[in-house]
Design an enzyme around this catalytic site. Structure first.
Site, mmCIF file in Angstrom:
data_model
loop_
_atom_site.group_PDB
_atom_site.id
_atom_site.type_symbol
_atom_site.label_atom_id
_atom_site.label_comp_id
_atom_site.label_asym_id
_atom_site.label_seq_id
_atom_site.Cartn_x
_atom_site.Cartn_y
_atom_site.Cartn_z
ATOM 1 N N GLY A 53 0.736 -1.212 -0.083
ATOM 2 C CA GLY A 53 -0.112 -0.189 -0.140
ATOM 3 C C GLY A 53 0.679 1.331 0.164
ATOM 4 C CG HIS A 54 4.744 1.266 0.380
ATOM 5 N ND1 HIS A 54 4.318 0.256 1.353
ATOM 6 C CD2 HIS A 54 5.890 0.731 -0.292
ATOM 7 C CE1 HIS A 54 5.357 -0.615 1.160
ATOM 8 N NE2 HIS A 54 6.100 -0.438 0.162
ATOM 9 C CB ALA A 55 4.687 4.158 -4.723
#
Length: 139
Positions: A53-55
């Site tokens: 749930g991130h980049a």
């Protein structure tokens, strides 16, 4: 040039099998398309929980299901794709600037992650809106 989900790709690793079991070697610059700076694994994920749930701004990753299965949803800010990982002899390459979420963990799943750089909190996009603004070139 901005990365897209088309830059994400499944990588098949060598699989050496014998009557004593199997081995899959992972080598930086050979089976892994970057120098490996960090390795971690995710396990004991409760039913229904998601990871990721991130980049990352600059970090590349290679995600492998060492045991059981899970799905990886990749998102470039415009398009999304979900890839199921369920074999220890292939993985998913995720370049920088791709939002990724790991979902649908089966019981006993173990996720191995190889990263191109050490952990740095400033490297992350934790909020999806911030990621979208970056990808679209807006403040």
């Amino acid at each position: 040039m901005s990365t897209t989900i088309d830059d994400c790709r499944r990588i098949d690793f060598p699989r050496i099998s014998s009557g004593r079991g199997s081995i899959t070697p992972l080598e930086a610059g050979k089976t892994v398309p970057f120098d490996i700076a960090r390795i971690f694994y995710i396990y004991d994920v409760p039913g229904g929980a998601n990871r990721g749930g991130h980049a990352h701004r600059n970090v590349e990753q290679l995600i492998v299901s060492c045991m059981s299965s899970f799905d990886v949803t990749v998102d470039d800010g415009t398009n999304q794709r979900t890839i199921t990982l369920n074999r220890a002899y292939n993985g998913l390459y995720i370049p920088k600037q791709i939002w990724a979420e790991l979902v649908n963990f089966s019981s006993g799943a173990v996720c191995l992650v190889l990263a191109s750089d050490l952990y740095d909190e400033e490297e992350y996009f934790r909020r999806y809106d911030d990621f979208l603004a970056f990808k679209r070139g807006t403040p």
